[in-house]
Design a protein around this motif. Structure first.
Motif, PDB file in Angstrom:
ATOM      1  N   MET A  49      -8.915   6.740 -12.196  1.00 56.32           N
ATOM      2  CA  MET A  49     -10.111   6.049 -11.762  1.00 56.32           C
ATOM      3  C   MET A  49     -10.065   5.882 -10.236  1.00 56.32           C
ATOM      4  SD  MET A  49     -11.376   2.194 -12.503  1.00 56.32           S
ATOM      5  CE  MET A  49     -12.637   2.350 -13.716  1.00 56.32           C
ATOM      6  N   SER A  50     -11.150   6.193  -9.608  1.00 55.91           N
ATOM      7  CA  SER A  50     -11.236   6.101  -8.149  1.00 55.91           C
ATOM      8  C   SER A  50     -11.609   4.692  -7.717  1.00 55.91           C
ATOM      9  CB  SER A  50     -12.278   7.093  -7.648  1.00 55.91           C
ATOM     10  OG  SER A  50     -12.427   6.967  -6.265  1.00 55.91           O
ATOM     11  N   LEU A  51     -11.096   4.293  -6.587  1.00 58.36           N
ATOM     12  CA  LEU A  51     -11.435   2.985  -6.034  1.00 58.36           C
ATOM     13  C   LEU A  51     -12.764   3.006  -5.294  1.00 58.36           C
ATOM     14  CD1 LEU A  51      -7.943   1.902  -4.696  1.00 58.36           C
ATOM     15  CD2 LEU A  51      -9.171   0.945  -6.640  1.00 58.36           C
ATOM     16  N   ILE A  52     -13.345   4.178  -5.108  1.00 59.02           N
ATOM     17  CA  ILE A  52     -14.624   4.293  -4.409  1.00 59.02           C
ATOM     18  C   ILE A  52     -15.616   5.002  -5.327  1.00 59.02           C
ATOM     19  CG2 ILE A  52     -14.055   6.438  -3.221  1.00 59.02           C
ATOM     20  CD1 ILE A  52     -15.822   3.770  -1.357  1.00 59.02           C
ATOM     21  N   THR A  53     -16.794   4.445  -5.420  1.00 59.97           N
ATOM     22  CA  THR A  53     -17.859   5.047  -6.215  1.00 59.97           C
ATOM     23  C   THR A  53     -19.104   5.140  -5.351  1.00 59.97           C
ATOM     24  OG1 THR A  53     -18.696   2.933  -7.029  1.00 59.97           O
ATOM     25  CG2 THR A  53     -16.956   3.996  -8.340  1.00 59.97           C
ATOM     26  N   VAL A  54     -20.064   5.892  -5.819  1.00 65.70           N
ATOM     27  CA  VAL A  54     -21.321   6.011  -5.087  1.00 65.70           C
ATOM     28  C   VAL A  54     -21.981   4.642  -4.960  1.00 65.70           C
ATOM     29  CG1 VAL A  54     -23.635   7.021  -5.134  1.00 65.70           C
ATOM     30  CG2 VAL A  54     -21.655   8.424  -5.725  1.00 65.70           C
ATOM     31  N   ASP A  55     -21.998   3.881  -6.040  1.00 62.65           N
ATOM     32  CA  ASP A  55     -22.625   2.550  -5.999  1.00 62.65           C
ATOM     33  C   ASP A  55     -21.920   1.633  -5.012  1.00 62.65           C
ATOM     34  OD1 ASP A  55     -24.569   3.256  -7.853  1.00 62.65           O
ATOM     35  OD2 ASP A  55     -23.363   2.569  -9.558  1.00 62.65           O
ATOM     36  N   LEU A  56     -20.601   1.672  -4.996  1.00 62.87           N
ATOM     37  CA  LEU A  56     -19.843   0.839  -4.053  1.00 62.87           C
ATOM     38  C   LEU A  56     -20.115   1.256  -2.618  1.00 62.87           C
ATOM     39  CD1 LEU A  56     -17.713  -1.336  -3.517  1.00 62.87           C
ATOM     40  CD2 LEU A  56     -15.991   0.452  -3.746  1.00 62.87           C
ATOM     41  N   LEU A  57     -20.153   2.554  -2.381  1.00 64.81           N
ATOM     42  CA  LEU A  57     -20.412   3.026  -1.021  1.00 64.81           C
ATOM     43  C   LEU A  57     -21.816   2.633  -0.559  1.00 64.81           C
ATOM     44  CD1 LEU A  57     -18.969   4.589   1.233  1.00 64.81           C
ATOM     45  CD2 LEU A  57     -20.208   6.602   0.466  1.00 64.81           C
ATOM     46  N   LYS A  58     -22.774   2.655  -1.461  1.00 64.58           N
ATOM     47  CA  LYS A  58     -24.144   2.246  -1.108  1.00 64.58           C
ATOM     48  C   LYS A  58     -24.187   0.777  -0.691  1.00 64.58           C
ATOM     49  CE  LYS A  58     -26.707   5.493  -3.999  1.00 64.58           C
ATOM     50  NZ  LYS A  58     -27.586   5.619  -5.175  1.00 64.58           N
ATOM     51  N   LYS A  87      -4.756  11.340  -0.330  1.00 68.02           N
ATOM     52  CA  LYS A  87      -3.805  11.976   0.594  1.00 68.02           C
ATOM     53  C   LYS A  87      -3.098  10.954   1.482  1.00 68.02           C
ATOM     54  CE  LYS A  87      -3.478  15.413   4.270  1.00 68.02           C
ATOM     55  NZ  LYS A  87      -4.195  16.438   5.032  1.00 68.02           N
ATOM     56  N   TYR A  88      -3.829   9.964   1.943  1.00 68.70           N
ATOM     57  CA  TYR A  88      -3.271   8.996   2.883  1.00 68.70           C
ATOM     58  C   TYR A  88      -2.886   7.673   2.220  1.00 68.70           C
ATOM     59  CZ  TYR A  88      -4.655  12.406   6.289  1.00 68.70           C
ATOM     60  OH  TYR A  88      -4.782  13.583   6.993  1.00 68.70           O
ATOM     61  N   ALA A  89      -2.756   7.680   0.903  1.00 68.65           N
ATOM     62  CA  ALA A  89      -2.288   6.518   0.135  1.00 68.65           C
ATOM     63  C   ALA A  89      -3.136   5.270   0.378  1.00 68.65           C
ATOM     64  CB  ALA A  89      -0.815   6.244   0.405  1.00 68.65           C
ATOM     65  N   ILE A  90      -4.415   5.478   0.497  1.00 65.03           N
ATOM     66  CA  ILE A  90      -5.336   4.345   0.568  1.00 65.03           C
ATOM     67  C   ILE A  90      -5.691   4.058  -0.888  1.00 65.03           C
ATOM     68  CG2 ILE A  90      -7.545   3.517   1.474  1.00 65.03           C
ATOM     69  CD1 ILE A  90      -7.199   5.634   3.725  1.00 65.03           C
ATOM     70  N   ASN A  91      -4.825   3.250  -1.514  1.00 68.39           N
ATOM     71  CA  ASN A  91      -4.816   3.152  -2.959  1.00 68.39           C
ATOM     72  C   ASN A  91      -4.955   1.733  -3.504  1.00 68.39           C
ATOM     73  OD1 ASN A  91      -2.354   2.205  -2.166  1.00 68.39           O
ATOM     74  ND2 ASN A  91      -1.188   3.893  -3.026  1.00 68.39           N
ATOM     75  N   SER A  92      -5.549   0.870  -2.722  1.00 66.74           N
ATOM     76  CA  SER A  92      -5.838  -0.482  -3.202  1.00 66.74           C
ATOM     77  C   SER A  92      -7.210  -0.886  -2.682  1.00 66.74           C
ATOM     78  CB  SER A  92      -4.784  -1.480  -2.723  1.00 66.74           C
ATOM     79  OG  SER A  92      -4.912  -1.699  -1.335  1.00 66.74           O
ATOM     80  N   GLU A  93      -7.790  -1.877  -3.313  1.00 74.30           N
ATOM     81  CA  GLU A  93      -9.106  -2.343  -2.866  1.00 74.30           C
ATOM     82  C   GLU A  93      -9.063  -2.808  -1.412  1.00 74.30           C
ATOM     83  OE1 GLU A  93     -10.541  -5.245  -5.617  1.00 74.30           O
ATOM     84  OE2 GLU A  93     -10.642  -3.805  -7.256  1.00 74.30           O
ATOM     85  N   ALA A  94      -7.986  -3.491  -1.040  1.00 76.55           N
ATOM     86  CA  ALA A  94      -7.860  -3.983   0.335  1.00 76.55           C
ATOM     87  C   ALA A  94      -7.789  -2.836   1.338  1.00 76.55           C
ATOM     88  CB  ALA A  94      -6.632  -4.878   0.465  1.00 76.55           C
TER      89      ALA A  94
END
Length: 50
Positions: free
Chosen positions: A1-10, A32-39
């Motif tokens: 599951m991705s931490l970023i979705t189209v709805d979230l980006l909007k 790739k850059y381990a940006i793997n948390s909501e924060a």
């Protein structure tokens, strides 16, 4: 599951013209850059708005 979705980006970047394309590009970059948390995603996106 991705931490970023189209709805979230909007919500995070309401002026984004092509959120579907941006999400498709962001998912591999976040992994790739381990940006793997909501924060971390939030911190990453705030750099765009600066």
């Amino acid at each position: 599951m991705s931490l970023i979705t189209v709805d979230l980006l909007k919500v995070a970047l309401p002026d984004c013209k092509k959120p579907e394309e941006w999400v498709a590009a962001l998912i591999p970059a976040l992994e790739k850059y381990a940006i793997n948390s909501e924060a971390r995603v939030a911190s990453f996106l705030t750099q765009y708005r600066a």
